[in-house]
Write an enzyme that holds these catalytic residues in place. Structure first.
Site, PDB file in Angstrom:
ATOM      1  N   GLY A   1       0.822  -1.217   0.000  1.00  0.00           N
ATOM      2  CA  GLY A   1       0.000   0.000   0.000  1.00  0.00           C
ATOM      3  C   GLY A   1       0.853   1.262   0.000  1.00  0.00           C
TER       4      GLY A   1
ATOM      5  N   ASP B   1       1.886  -2.842  -4.357  1.00  0.00           N
ATOM      6  CA  ASP B   1       0.618  -2.106  -4.360  1.00  0.00           C
ATOM      7  C   ASP B   1      -0.247  -2.546  -5.546  1.00  0.00           C
ATOM      8  N   LYS B   2      -1.525  -2.662  -5.284  1.00  0.00           N
ATOM      9  CA  LYS B   2      -2.470  -3.061  -6.340  1.00  0.00           C
ATOM     10  C   LYS B   2      -2.839  -1.878  -7.236  1.00  0.00           C
TER      11      LYS B   2
ATOM     12  N   THR C   1      -5.128   0.555  -6.682  1.00  0.00           N
ATOM     13  CA  THR C   1      -6.571   0.803  -6.757  1.00  0.00           C
ATOM     14  C   THR C   1      -6.757   2.297  -7.026  1.00  0.00           C
TER      15      THR C   1
ATOM     16  N   ASP D   1      -1.674  -7.696  -5.851  1.00  0.00           N
ATOM     17  CA  ASP D   1      -2.684  -7.745  -4.788  1.00  0.00           C
ATOM     18  C   ASP D   1      -2.062  -8.454  -3.576  1.00  0.00           C
TER      19      ASP D   1
ATOM     20  N   THR E   1      -6.137   1.025  13.010  1.00  0.00           N
ATOM     21  CA  THR E   1      -6.840   2.299  13.167  1.00  0.00           C
ATOM     22  C   THR E   1      -7.560   2.380  14.515  1.00  0.00           C
ATOM     23  N   ASP E   2      -7.799   3.603  14.973  1.00  0.00           N
ATOM     24  CA  ASP E   2      -8.578   3.777  16.214  1.00  0.00           C
ATOM     25  C   ASP E   2     -10.028   3.331  16.028  1.00  0.00           C
ATOM     26  N   GLU E   3     -10.454   3.154  14.758  1.00  0.00           N
ATOM     27  CA  GLU E   3     -11.858   2.796  14.525  1.00  0.00           C
ATOM     28  C   GLU E   3     -12.188   1.393  15.032  1.00  0.00           C
TER      29      GLU E   3
ATOM     30  N   TYR F   1     -15.840  -1.237   7.379  1.00  0.00           N
ATOM     31  CA  TYR F   1     -14.400  -0.936   7.354  1.00  0.00           C
ATOM     32  C   TYR F   1     -13.760  -1.287   8.690  1.00  0.00           C
TER      33      TYR F   1
ATOM     34  N   LYS G   1     -10.901  -4.162   9.730  1.00  0.00           N
ATOM     35  CA  LYS G   1      -9.610  -3.828  10.343  1.00  0.00           C
ATOM     36  C   LYS G   1      -9.448  -4.561  11.683  1.00  0.00           C
TER      37      LYS G   1
ATOM     38  N   TYR H   1     -21.877  15.800   7.708  1.00  0.00           N
ATOM     39  CA  TYR H   1     -22.870  14.780   8.083  1.00  0.00           C
ATOM     40  C   TYR H   1     -23.529  15.123   9.423  1.00  0.00           C
TER      41      TYR H   1
ATOM     42  N   ARG I   1     -13.105  13.830  16.312  1.00  0.00           N
ATOM     43  CA  ARG I   1     -11.991  13.070  15.762  1.00  0.00           C
ATOM     44  C   ARG I   1     -10.675  13.692  16.213  1.00  0.00           C
TER      45      ARG I   1
ATOM     46  N   ASN J   1     -16.121  17.975  14.143  1.00  0.00           N
ATOM     47  CA  ASN J   1     -15.994  18.210  12.701  1.00  0.00           C
ATOM     48  C   ASN J   1     -16.273  19.672  12.355  1.00  0.00           C
TER      49      ASN J   1
HETATM   50  P1  NAD Z   1      -5.303   4.772   1.021  1.00  0.00           P
HETATM   51  O1  NAD Z   1      -6.683   4.355   0.685  1.00  0.00           O
HETATM   52  O2  NAD Z   1      -4.846   6.154   0.684  1.00  0.00           O
HETATM   53  O3  NAD Z   1      -4.257   3.780   0.338  1.00  0.00           O
HETATM   54  C1  NAD Z   1      -4.412   2.388   0.381  1.00  0.00           C
HETATM   55  C2  NAD Z   1      -3.331   1.779  -0.511  1.00  0.00           C
HETATM   56  O4  NAD Z   1      -3.484   0.356  -0.488  1.00  0.00           O
HETATM   57  C3  NAD Z   1      -3.439   2.202  -1.974  1.00  0.00           C
HETATM   58  O5  NAD Z   1      -2.163   2.475  -2.490  1.00  0.00           O
HETATM   59  C4  NAD Z   1      -4.058   0.987  -2.658  1.00  0.00           C
HETATM   60  O6  NAD Z   1      -3.729   0.874  -4.026  1.00  0.00           O
HETATM   61  C5  NAD Z   1      -3.457  -0.139  -1.828  1.00  0.00           C
HETATM   62  N1  NAD Z   1      -4.265  -1.373  -1.882  1.00  0.00           N
HETATM   63  C6  NAD Z   1      -5.610  -1.474  -1.690  1.00  0.00           C
HETATM   64  N2  NAD Z   1      -5.988  -2.763  -1.821  1.00  0.00           N
HETATM   65  C7  NAD Z   1      -4.848  -3.476  -2.079  1.00  0.00           C
HETATM   66  C8  NAD Z   1      -4.594  -4.856  -2.297  1.00  0.00           C
HETATM   67  N3  NAD Z   1      -5.582  -5.759  -2.290  1.00  0.00           N
HETATM   68  N4  NAD Z   1      -3.318  -5.229  -2.516  1.00  0.00           N
HETATM   69  C9  NAD Z   1      -2.304  -4.314  -2.550  1.00  0.00           C
HETATM   70  N5  NAD Z   1      -2.512  -3.000  -2.371  1.00  0.00           N
HETATM   71  C10 NAD Z   1      -3.761  -2.585  -2.120  1.00  0.00           C
HETATM   72  O7  NAD Z   1      -5.136   4.475   2.569  1.00  0.00           O
HETATM   73  P2  NAD Z   1      -4.394   5.266   3.729  1.00  0.00           P
HETATM   74  O8  NAD Z   1      -5.295   6.311   4.229  1.00  0.00           O
HETATM   75  O9  NAD Z   1      -3.025   5.593   3.286  1.00  0.00           O
HETATM   76  O10 NAD Z   1      -4.334   4.128   4.839  1.00  0.00           O
HETATM   77  C11 NAD Z   1      -3.224   3.241   4.925  1.00  0.00           C
HETATM   78  C12 NAD Z   1      -3.414   2.323   6.115  1.00  0.00           C
HETATM   79  O11 NAD Z   1      -3.552   3.102   7.301  1.00  0.00           O
HETATM   80  C13 NAD Z   1      -4.677   1.473   6.025  1.00  0.00           C
HETATM   81  O12 NAD Z   1      -4.389   0.208   6.544  1.00  0.00           O
HETATM   82  C14 NAD Z   1      -5.677   2.191   6.910  1.00  0.00           C
HETATM   83  O13 NAD Z   1      -6.618   1.307   7.440  1.00  0.00           O
HETATM   84  C15 NAD Z   1      -4.746   2.753   7.975  1.00  0.00           C
HETATM   85  N6  NAD Z   1      -5.219   3.972   8.642  1.00  0.00           N
HETATM   86  C16 NAD Z   1      -5.618   5.056   7.920  1.00  0.00           C
HETATM   87  C17 NAD Z   1      -5.995   6.217   8.582  1.00  0.00           C
HETATM   88  C18 NAD Z   1      -6.403   7.470   7.828  1.00  0.00           C
HETATM   89  O14 NAD Z   1      -6.806   8.455   8.462  1.00  0.00           O
HETATM   90  N7  NAD Z   1      -6.288   7.518   6.516  1.00  0.00           N
HETATM   91  C19 NAD Z   1      -5.981   6.265   9.977  1.00  0.00           C
HETATM   92  C20 NAD Z   1      -5.551   5.137  10.681  1.00  0.00           C
HETATM   93  C21 NAD Z   1      -5.169   3.998   9.993  1.00  0.00           C
HETATM   94  P1  TYD Z   2     -13.484  10.554   7.257  1.00  0.00           P
HETATM   95  O1  TYD Z   2     -12.378  11.398   6.746  1.00  0.00           O
HETATM   96  O2  TYD Z   2     -14.309   9.776   6.305  1.00  0.00           O
HETATM   97  O3  TYD Z   2     -12.846   9.627   8.379  1.00  0.00           O
HETATM   98  P2  TYD Z   2     -13.569   8.584   9.412  1.00  0.00           P
HETATM   99  O4  TYD Z   2     -14.991   8.465   9.093  1.00  0.00           O
HETATM  100  O5  TYD Z   2     -12.841   7.344   9.099  1.00  0.00           O
HETATM  101  O6  TYD Z   2     -13.316   9.141  10.760  1.00  0.00           O
HETATM  102  O7  TYD Z   2     -14.484  11.485   8.092  1.00  0.00           O
HETATM  103  C1  TYD Z   2     -14.025  12.256   9.172  1.00  0.00           C
HETATM  104  C2  TYD Z   2     -15.252  12.810   9.869  1.00  0.00           C
HETATM  105  O8  TYD Z   2     -15.942  13.705   8.970  1.00  0.00           O
HETATM  106  C3  TYD Z   2     -16.274  11.761  10.257  1.00  0.00           C
HETATM  107  O9  TYD Z   2     -16.888  12.119  11.480  1.00  0.00           O
HETATM  108  C4  TYD Z   2     -17.280  11.808   9.136  1.00  0.00           C
HETATM  109  C5  TYD Z   2     -17.267  13.258   8.741  1.00  0.00           C
HETATM  110  N1  TYD Z   2     -17.579  13.522   7.313  1.00  0.00           N
HETATM  111  C6  TYD Z   2     -18.548  14.458   6.986  1.00  0.00           C
HETATM  112  O10 TYD Z   2     -19.169  15.088   7.858  1.00  0.00           O
HETATM  113  N2  TYD Z   2     -18.809  14.666   5.662  1.00  0.00           N
HETATM  114  C7  TYD Z   2     -18.143  13.995   4.684  1.00  0.00           C
HETATM  115  O11 TYD Z   2     -18.462  14.241   3.477  1.00  0.00           O
HETATM  116  C8  TYD Z   2     -17.153  13.063   5.028  1.00  0.00           C
HETATM  117  C9  TYD Z   2     -16.394  12.290   3.986  1.00  0.00           C
HETATM  118  C10 TYD Z   2     -16.882  12.845   6.372  1.00  0.00           C
END
Ligand code: NAD
Ligand code: TYD
Length: 341
Positions: A7, A33-34, A36, A59, A124-126, A149, A153, A206, A213, A248
């Site tokens: 990824g 990386d796939k 996507t 993948d 993730t904290d989720e 999601y 996780k 929303y 957050r 938010n």
């Molecule tokens: P992102 O969606 O920006 O990127 C995901 C990456 O994974 C992409 O490059 C995609 O091509 C690759 N991918 C998806 N499916 C794949 C597969 N089957 N095989 C190989 N590659 C694949 O995600 P991100 O926001 O950078 O998140 C990265 C990691 O951090 C994830 O595990 C996510 O759960 C975790 N995370 C994200 C956040 C956040 O706020 N974005 C917070 C906490 C944890």
């Molecule tokens: P998001 O970035 O999707 O992260 P997560 O849901 O994983 O925490 O959203 C952050 C917060 O913003 C979450 O409380 C949902 C809210 N949100 C909106 O209010 N409107 C939007 O269009 C999106 C994408 C998120």
């Protein structure tokens, strides 16, 4: 060291690869990386010429390719960022979340077990679910995920921990808060709101917007992961965030203020089903290893908004391409029902 970063073309993965190559000049990184919709080669455009970086397109669920790649590249550590990551996408089409986040992680664990490789898993904290006022999640809290999601996780975390217990596989897990910063795909709230504001389009909040957050800068997530890789105890889980959350609506105010835009762009739209009200983590365990975040959440959100203002060339092709279809599906009806133009 030879590291396989799955990824690595996504948001956090590409920031991590960039950071790691800068900080560890002896190391080689293979991005697996796939590609996507969220994985973009151009996130690392300036680095592909480096002899210390290469890309394998595949993948994580393809066990033969993962195994072959690790063998050919002499992989000593897998850092797994690969995932489907957006809650709203998981509500629209959940099965691919199980394929990648659960089965894909399981395949990585199998290859790691077969070849004797350390695996660090990005979570993730989720996975903790929504958190009542007054509490901050600690690493030993029960997992209580509420979206497809988050459930995928949490399942992955449990597989990683089961492999440590059953097979003695050397693993570590970090659970990150909501990250913001460069190269975040504009489906997520902060980049969506920033790019909408720049385009003078409505900002779809929303529900009441009082959900909370911890908006942490991706740089601090990268240093947190590095700290765990270098100093963390094998088998342990570490939370990574600032430990401070905001609503938010506060986040939206920072975005608008930073970009010099008016509050009249805000629209309250139909809430996300099962929307988690609050995430909040205690990060003392990571702090005890000597780590401190550089950014507070206000600075992190402002810095991210500024990056989108300065990097329109990165996000414009995304927003005008495949993203439009998703945007229509997710927001057209909501915005039409918001009662404002
Ligand atoms: P992102 O969606 O920006 O990127 C995901 C990456 O994974 C992409 O490059 C995609 O091509 C690759 N991918 C998806 N499916 C794949 C597969 N089957 N095989 C190989 N590659 C694949 O995600 P991100 O926001 O950078 O998140 C990265 C990691 O951090 C994830 O595990 C996510 O759960 C975790 N995370 C994200 C956040 C956040 O706020 N974005 C917070 C906490 C944890
Ligand atoms: P998001 O970035 O999707 O992260 P997560 O849901 O994983 O925490 O959203 C952050 C917060 O913003 C979450 O409380 C949902 C809210 N949100 C909106 O209010 N409107 C939007 O269009 C999106 C994408 C998120």
């Amino acid at each position: 060291m030879n590291i396989l970063v799955t990824g690595g073309c996504g948001f956090i993965g590409s920031n991590f690869v960039r950071y790691w190559l800068e900080q560890h000049p002896e190391d080689r990184v293979v991005v697996y990386d796939k590609l996507t919709y969220a994985g973009r080669r151009e996130n690392l455009q300036d680095l592909w010429d480096s002899p210390r970086l290469s890309l394998v397109v595949g993948d994580i669920g393809d066990q033969d390719l993962v195994r072959r790649t690790c063998q050919e590249q002499g992989t000593q550590l897998i850092v797994n960022f690969a995932a489907e990551t957006h809650v709203d996408q998981s509500i629209l089409g959940p099965l691919v979340f199980t394929d990648t986040n659960v089965r894909g992680t399981h395949v990585l664990l199998e290859v790691a077990r077969e070849l004797g490789i350390r695996l660090h898993h990005i979570s993730t904290d989720e996975v903790y679910g929504h958190i009542r006022d007054g509490h901050q999640s600690v690493e030993t809290d029960e997992l209580s995920p509420r979206s497809p999601y988050a459930a995928s996780k949490a399942a992955a975390d449990q597989l990683v921990q089961a492999y440590a217990i059953t097979y003695g596989l050397p693993v570590t897990i970090t659970r990150g808060a909501n990250n913001v910063g460069p190269y975040q795909y504009p489906e997520k709230a902060v980049p969506l709101f920033s790019t909408n504001a720049i385009l003078n389009e409505p900002i779809p909040v929303y529900g009441d917007g009082l959900q909370m957050r911890d908006y942490a800068h991706v740089y601090d997530h990268c240093t947190g992961i590095e700290t765990v890789l270098l100093k963390g105890e094998i088998g342990q889980v570490y939370n990574v965030g600032t430990g401070r959350e905001m609503t938010n609506l506060e986040m939206v105010d920072i975005v608008l203020e930073t970009l010099g835009k008016d509050h009249s762009l805000v629209r309250h739209v139909t809430d996300r089903p099962g929307h988690d009200r609050r995430y909040s983590m205690n990060v003392d365990k990571l702090r005890a290893l000597g780590w401190e975040p550089k950014y507070d959440p206000r600075q992190a959100v402002a810095e991210a908004a500024r990056w989108y203002a300065a990097n329109q060339a990165w996000w414009e092709p995304i927003r005008s391409g495949e993203f439009r279809e998703y945007y229509e599906r997710q927001y057209a009806e909501r915005l039409a029902g918001s009662g404002q133009p």
